[in-house]
Design a protein around this motif. Structure first.
Motif, PDB file in Angstrom:
ATOM      1  N   PHE A 151       0.823  -1.219   0.000  1.00  0.00           N
ATOM      2  CA  PHE A 151       0.000   0.000   0.000  1.00  0.00           C
ATOM      3  C   PHE A 151       0.852   1.262   0.000  1.00  0.00           C
ATOM      4  CE2 PHE A 151      -2.387   3.419   1.965  1.00  0.00           C
ATOM      5  CZ  PHE A 151      -3.617   3.311   1.357  1.00  0.00           C
ATOM      6  N   ILE A 152       0.496   2.195  -0.867  1.00  0.00           N
ATOM      7  CA  ILE A 152       1.104   3.530  -0.800  1.00  0.00           C
ATOM      8  C   ILE A 152      -0.010   4.568  -0.688  1.00  0.00           C
ATOM      9  CG2 ILE A 152       3.375   3.315  -1.906  1.00  0.00           C
ATOM     10  CD1 ILE A 152       1.916   3.898  -4.588  1.00  0.00           C
ATOM     11  N   PRO A 153       0.176   5.552   0.173  1.00  0.00           N
ATOM     12  CA  PRO A 153      -0.838   6.592   0.303  1.00  0.00           C
ATOM     13  C   PRO A 153      -0.902   7.436  -0.967  1.00  0.00           C
ATOM     14  CG  PRO A 153       0.908   6.860   1.960  1.00  0.00           C
ATOM     15  CD  PRO A 153       1.310   5.724   1.087  1.00  0.00           C
ATOM     16  N   ALA A 154      -2.067   8.016  -1.234  1.00  0.00           N
ATOM     17  CA  ALA A 154      -2.205   8.933  -2.371  1.00  0.00           C
ATOM     18  C   ALA A 154      -2.222  10.358  -1.823  1.00  0.00           C
ATOM     19  CB  ALA A 154      -3.480   8.611  -3.130  1.00  0.00           C
ATOM     20  N   ASP A 155      -2.556  11.321  -2.673  1.00  0.00           N
ATOM     21  CA  ASP A 155      -2.492  12.718  -2.229  1.00  0.00           C
ATOM     22  C   ASP A 155      -3.757  13.183  -1.512  1.00  0.00           C
ATOM     23  OD1 ASP A 155      -4.252  12.778  -4.319  1.00  0.00           O
ATOM     24  OD2 ASP A 155      -3.082  14.151  -5.581  1.00  0.00           O
TER      25      ASP A 155
ATOM     26  N   CYS B  45      -8.080  18.485   2.130  1.00  0.00           N
ATOM     27  CA  CYS B  45      -6.676  18.548   1.709  1.00  0.00           C
ATOM     28  C   CYS B  45      -6.556  17.847   0.360  1.00  0.00           C
ATOM     29  CB  CYS B  45      -5.775  17.865   2.748  1.00  0.00           C
ATOM     30  SG  CYS B  45      -6.237  16.156   3.086  1.00  0.00           S
ATOM     31  N   GLY B  46      -5.362  17.882  -0.206  1.00  0.00           N
ATOM     32  CA  GLY B  46      -5.116  17.221  -1.485  1.00  0.00           C
ATOM     33  C   GLY B  46      -6.103  17.701  -2.530  1.00  0.00           C
ATOM     34  N   ARG B  47      -6.645  16.760  -3.284  1.00  0.00           N
ATOM     35  CA  ARG B  47      -7.574  17.139  -4.354  1.00  0.00           C
ATOM     36  C   ARG B  47      -8.973  17.471  -3.848  1.00  0.00           C
ATOM     37  NH1 ARG B  47      -6.760  12.671  -8.813  1.00  0.00           N
ATOM     38  NH2 ARG B  47      -5.167  11.736  -7.492  1.00  0.00           N
ATOM     39  N   ALA B  48      -9.155  17.369  -2.518  1.00  0.00           N
ATOM     40  CA  ALA B  48     -10.459  17.737  -1.948  1.00  0.00           C
ATOM     41  C   ALA B  48     -10.496  19.212  -1.542  1.00  0.00           C
ATOM     42  CB  ALA B  48     -10.771  16.858  -0.737  1.00  0.00           C
TER      43      ALA B  48
END
Ligand code: NAG
Ligand code: NAG
Ligand code: NAG
Ligand code: NAG
Ligand code: NAG
Ligand code: NAG
Length: 535
Positions: free
Chosen positions: A363-367, A521-524
């Motif tokens: 698993f890798i976190p996304a933005d 945050c991120g794309r939100a």
């Protein structure tokens, strides 16, 4: 006024509220004698104890005074219909440095002993954790008399390297070294004392809050009467010592029935070639003899002993849980499972770096937190249906993996451990029935030996080396839920994923709406949360 607007959507107005304001800061601590920047909550390490009663609402406003983003998660608190409050990377934006976030948590239909901890990076290695108790409502019988006092023991391994240095080791692709020692309630050898009156009985709620090792717990000259494991009242068996794996919690009753003096309380590492130990003091109030000599040794036999002990831990079918009806009235063994999910851990090198995986997916976190991406229909953040429902044996690869699960299904999950170390698996938002565990490879024939009658339900299960553990779980909580290794370097390097429990109904009966104070945050960023959370 603001507080009430905030609360109106997701708490039950009939149940009492408890309000907390927490300030998270760095501060000097010396757990093993070496000065470190610990993560303190309101100046304390461990953080303040949360005492609550079934169904109460906890309103916890966390101010982040660290120099980096921060989140707290609530190990074992089920957050019914409310993964918005789970406080892990996939559900919440980090609280920015200098910012705050108010968690609105209802401890619905739960009892038991749990803890909270900082979930991002390696913050957990710097403290920031504390005990969390959910007491039975006064009208619900508890299957033992009230203890003379109720003590929390947060025990676990400790590193003299600070959390940023530990993170740097993992980021560079290496494994963590062996811990430097163990701590009990944030302190090293004999620096914590529990006072008891001779003849009285005490409850000890013990959690393994470490990041790398299983522990064994014992009290010199005293028996441990096991009464509760992560919200299940157990058959009351006595033990000389108990193995507690990463992320697990349990309660024992201890009667001060020995000659008046001081005794060692011991935690030591399990299944490690080098054994680390630490001690605290059980002090009889009328004692004039302090501790001396070596602390009692832990079990020398390894996996079979521990496996036998784990199997001996059973549910008291006639005792009540959070509700008045006996725990045995939920016949989990008669429910037909709708799916089997087999999850195998693995270690591998990807792009020259150490990684860990579940069914080959690391698993890798996304933005953007996955729950927010899901809610705002932001595509390309995570992939649904990539992580397979059974091990493939293929090489490991990186992916932001989310597994789909049907709301109201009843699943069998088999955790498979082909490795040489003990695994400890935790599922957020749910508890599960540990129907079996054994050595070797799991096959469908293993089901014949399942305990379908009186096993405990809990939220964290160990899997012994070259062994399996099987659980039954009612998938009854809509949301985005983290399934992870409680071995923190493995979690950080990919041994985790999210379970998306979906309901098409889009109704508050199944899931609360996004909180009005949700951080974006991120794309939100810039997306709008509904203007009011009112009914
Ligand atoms: C938190 O503690 C720090 C250090 O004591 C202090 O500077 C800051 O004002 C506190 N913040 C809050 C919100 O209490
Ligand atoms: C951790 O230690 C390193 C030096 O080894 C130091 O540069 C860094 O600031 C420390 N971090 C914290 C959070 O104390
Ligand atoms: C931050 O704290 C204030 C009260 O001091 C509160 O009104 C606000 O809702 C909190 N922010 C969040 C995001 O919860
Ligand atoms: C089980 O619970 C019942 C009542 O709730 C209690 O009376 C009994 O002692 C308990 N039995 C064991 C073996 O723990
Ligand atoms: C996301 O998409 C679904 C289905 O198309 C829709 O019902 C929902 O309103 C959308 N959510 C947002 C926040 O736009
Ligand atoms: C945690 O993971 C590390 C890395 O694989 C391993 O060395 C260690 O033994 C594990 N801990 C336990 C309790 O098995």
């Amino acid at each position: 006024m603001l507080v009430f607007l905030l609360l109106s959507c997701c708490t039950n107005g009939e149940d009492p509220y408890r309000f907390y304001t927490w300030n998270v800061t760095y501060g000097d601590i010396y757990p093993l004698g070496v000065k470190q920047q610990g993560i303190l909550i309101n100046g304390q390490f461990p953080g303040p104890l949360i005492e609550s009663v079934t169904n109460e609402n906890l309103i916890i406003n966390v101010f982040n005074s660290l120099d980096q983003p921060f989140l707290i998660s609530w190990n074992g608190v089920q957050q019914r219909r409310n993964s918005w409050q789970d406080g892990v990377y996939g559900t919440n934006c980090p609280i920015p440095s200098g910012g705050n976030f108010t968690y609105t948590i209802q401890v619905k239909d739960q009892i038991g002993s749990y803890f909270y901890f900082p979930s991002l990076d390696l913050h957990k290695a710097a403290g920031g954790y504390g005990g969390l108790r959910i007491h039975s409502r006064s009208i619900i019988p508890v299957p033992f008399p009230p203890p003379a006092a109720d003590y929390t023991i947060l025990a676990g391994d400790w590193y003299n390297k600070n959390h940023t240095d530990l993170k740097a080791i993992l980021d560079s692709g290496r494994e963590l070294p062996f811990p430097d020692g163990l701590v009990i309630n944030g302190r090293g050898a004999n620096r914590y004392t529990f006072t008891v009156d001779q003849g009285k009985t005490y409850r000890f709620r013990i959690s393994n809050v470490g990041i790398a090792t299983s522990i064994n717990f014992r009290i010199q000259g005293h028996k441990l009467l096991l009464v509760e494991v992560e919200g299940t009242h157990t058959l009351q068996n006595t033990y000389d010592s108990l193995d507690i794996h990463l992320g697990q919690s349990l309660s024992v009753l201890v009667t001060a029935d020995q000659p008046a003096r001081d005794y060692y309380i011991v935690a030591s590492t399990r299944f490690t070639s080098q054994v680390l130990a630490t001690t605290a003091v059980l002090h009889y109030s009328n004692s004039e003899v302090s501790i001396s000599g070596p602390p009692p040794e832990g079990p020398t036999t390894q996996i079979d002993w521990s496996l036998e002990q784990a199997r001996s831990i059973r549910k008291n079918l006639t005792a009540s849980g959070p509700r008045p009806n006996p725990q045995g009235t939920y016949h989990y063994g008669l429910i037909k499972t709708t799916r089997t999910i087999r999850l195998a851990s693995s270690a591998s090198i990807i792009n020259g770096k150490q990684r860990y995986a579940v069914n080959s997916v690391s698993f890798i976190p996304a933005d953007t937190p996955l729950k927010l991406a899901d809610y705002f229909n932001i595509s390309g953040v995570f992939s649904l249906g990539i992580i397979p429902y059974a091990p493939t044996g293929g090489g490991a690869y990186l992916q932001t993996s989310v597994m789909a699960a049907d709301h109201r299904s009843f699943v069998e999950i088999v955790f498979e451990n082909p490795e040489d170390t003990v695994q400890s698996w935790h599922i957020d938002g749910h508890s599960f029935f540990v129907v079996g565990m054994d050595r070797g490879q799991w096959t469908p024939a293993c089901r014949l030996a399942y305990n379908l009658r009186d096993t405990i339900s809990r939220c964290t299960v160990q899997v012994y080396p070259k062994s399996w553990s099987a659980v039954y779980m009612a998938v009854d909580n809509v949301g985005m839920w983290n399934i992870r290794s409680e071995n923190w370097s493995r979690q950080y390097l990919g041994q985790q994923f999210y379970l998306r429990v979906f309901s098409a109904a889009n109704s508050w009966r199944d899931e609360y709406p996004i909180p009005r104070n949700a951080l974006l945050c991120g794309r939100a960023i810039g997306r709008r949360t509904p203007p009011t959370g009112s009914h």
